[in-house]
Design an enzyme around this catalytic site. Structure first.
Site, PDB file in Angstrom:
ATOM      1  N   ASP A  16      18.905-116.961  27.442  1.00 48.82           N
ATOM      2  CA  ASP A  16      19.761-116.130  28.290  1.00 48.82           C
ATOM      3  C   ASP A  16      19.672-116.675  29.719  1.00 48.82           C
ATOM      4  OD1 ASP A  16      20.790-114.158  29.973  1.00 48.82           O
ATOM      5  OD2 ASP A  16      19.942-112.510  28.815  1.00 48.82           O
ATOM      6  N   GLY A  38      30.785-111.588  29.235  1.00 45.67           N
ATOM      7  CA  GLY A  38      30.018-112.818  29.019  1.00 45.67           C
ATOM      8  C   GLY A  38      28.926-113.028  30.056  1.00 45.67           C
ATOM      9  N   ASP A  40      29.177-113.731  33.211  1.00 50.07           N
ATOM     10  CA  ASP A  40      29.451-113.050  34.480  1.00 50.07           C
ATOM     11  C   ASP A  40      28.970-111.596  34.438  1.00 50.07           C
ATOM     12  OD1 ASP A  40      31.338-113.459  37.055  1.00 50.07           O
ATOM     13  OD2 ASP A  40      31.462-111.407  36.316  1.00 50.07           O
TER      14      ASP A  40
HETATM   15  P1  ADP Z   1      34.121-118.426  30.087  1.00 53.18           P
HETATM   16  O1  ADP Z   1      35.016-117.318  30.580  1.00 53.18           O
HETATM   17  O2  ADP Z   1      33.953-119.536  31.102  1.00 53.18           O
HETATM   18  O3  ADP Z   1      34.490-118.906  28.736  1.00 53.18           O
HETATM   19  P2  ADP Z   1      31.899-116.769  29.054  1.00 53.18           P
HETATM   20  O4  ADP Z   1      30.885-116.077  29.879  1.00 53.18           O
HETATM   21  O5  ADP Z   1      32.877-115.925  28.288  1.00 53.18           O
HETATM   22  O6  ADP Z   1      32.638-117.776  30.057  1.00 53.18           O
HETATM   23  O7  ADP Z   1      31.175-117.725  28.018  1.00 53.18           O
HETATM   24  C1  ADP Z   1      30.583-118.978  28.334  1.00 53.18           C
HETATM   25  C2  ADP Z   1      29.472-119.291  27.343  1.00 53.18           C
HETATM   26  O8  ADP Z   1      28.298-118.578  27.715  1.00 53.18           O
HETATM   27  C3  ADP Z   1      29.756-118.874  25.904  1.00 53.18           C
HETATM   28  O9  ADP Z   1      29.341-119.965  25.071  1.00 53.18           O
HETATM   29  C4  ADP Z   1      28.886-117.645  25.689  1.00 53.18           C
HETATM   30  O10 ADP Z   1      28.433-117.553  24.340  1.00 53.18           O
HETATM   31  C5  ADP Z   1      27.717-117.950  26.579  1.00 53.18           C
HETATM   32  N1  ADP Z   1      26.943-116.782  27.075  1.00 53.18           N
HETATM   33  C6  ADP Z   1      27.276-115.460  27.100  1.00 53.18           C
HETATM   34  N2  ADP Z   1      26.300-114.723  27.654  1.00 53.18           N
HETATM   35  C7  ADP Z   1      25.302-115.601  28.008  1.00 53.18           C
HETATM   36  C8  ADP Z   1      24.006-115.481  28.622  1.00 53.18           C
HETATM   37  N3  ADP Z   1      23.531-114.292  29.001  1.00 53.18           N
HETATM   38  N4  ADP Z   1      23.278-116.603  28.824  1.00 53.18           N
HETATM   39  C9  ADP Z   1      23.757-117.822  28.467  1.00 53.18           C
HETATM   40  N5  ADP Z   1      24.954-118.007  27.888  1.00 53.18           N
HETATM   41  C10 ADP Z   1      25.716-116.915  27.650  1.00 53.18           C
END
Ligand code: ADP
Length: 186
Positions: A16, A38, A40
């Site tokens: 994470d 996600g 953000d």
């Molecule tokens: P984007 O809008 O740029 O696609 P997202 O946040 O929806 O960004 O997803 C980007 C990647 O981060 C995805 O592969 C998702 O599975 C992953 N992800 C989501 N939450 C976390 C987290 N807490 N730590 C690391 N990676 C994450």
């Protein structure tokens, strides 16, 4: 899994991003810096409201796709959050690859400008933005590799992959693109 490039470490872990103890963590932001799900959502939840307050004040016009801006990190362990805006996947003919590479490069430049020795990235654009993971992994690794080969810093760049599938795609791409005894290693 990791590689050493001009003395700097490039590593892959599963986990994470909000829990990383590094100088800067990179957010997968949108161009309005408006907050989302996600990565953000997780960063703002764990970091608290000061991050969004700061970005609203400093970057009222948001951040263009392919670029990044920097803020403090609120209650996170990191010192900074770098808000990178990757492209939405639209089939591959809309400059997605260039824009994704440029979001990584700009983030690395900001990290170096702010004396960050360690920075953690998520797989930008591969969640809500729909970028195919295998292609995104290759661009991410190639871009960071080229940056480290040129600058030798930040000292540590860590990709934090959320699930096993993402980790495996990045690991495969790393095996292929950055052989263990590449010319710039060491
Ligand atoms: P984007 O809008 O740029 O696609 P997202 O946040 O929806 O960004 O997803 C980007 C990647 O981060 C995805 O592969 C998702 O599975 C992953 N992800 C989501 N939450 C976390 C987290 N807490 N730590 C690391 N990676 C994450």
């Amino acid at each position: 899994m990791k590689r050493i490039i001009r003395g700097a470490t490039l590593e892959l872990v599963q986990g994470d991003i909000t829990l990383q103890e590094v100088d800067a963590i990179v957010n997968a932001a949108n161009s309005r810096l408006a907050g989302g799900g996600g990565v953000d959502g997780a960063i703002h939840r764990r970091g608290g409201p000061s991050i969004m307050e700061e970005t609203r004040q400093k970057y009222p016009d948001g951040c263009p796709t392919g670029s990044a801006v920097i803020s403090g990190a609120g209650q996170l362990k990191a010192k900074y959050v770098i808000h990178a805006v990757g492209p939405v996947w639209r089939g591959g003919q809309q400059q997605e690859a260039e824009l994704l590479a440029s979001a990584y490069r700009r983030s690395l430049q900001l990290a170096v400008e702010h004396q960050c020795r360690s920075v953690a990235f998520p797989a930008l654009s591969t969640g809500a933005y729909g970028y195919p993971m295998d292609q995104a992994a290759r661009i991410a690794l190639q871009t960071v590799y080229a940056f480290l080969a040129e600058h030798g810093r930040p000292e540590l760049v860590r990709f934090v992959l959320f699930d096993d599938r993402a980790y495996r795609q990045f690991a495969e791409a790393m095996e292929e693109l950055i052989p263990e005894h590449a010319p710039n290693q060491g």
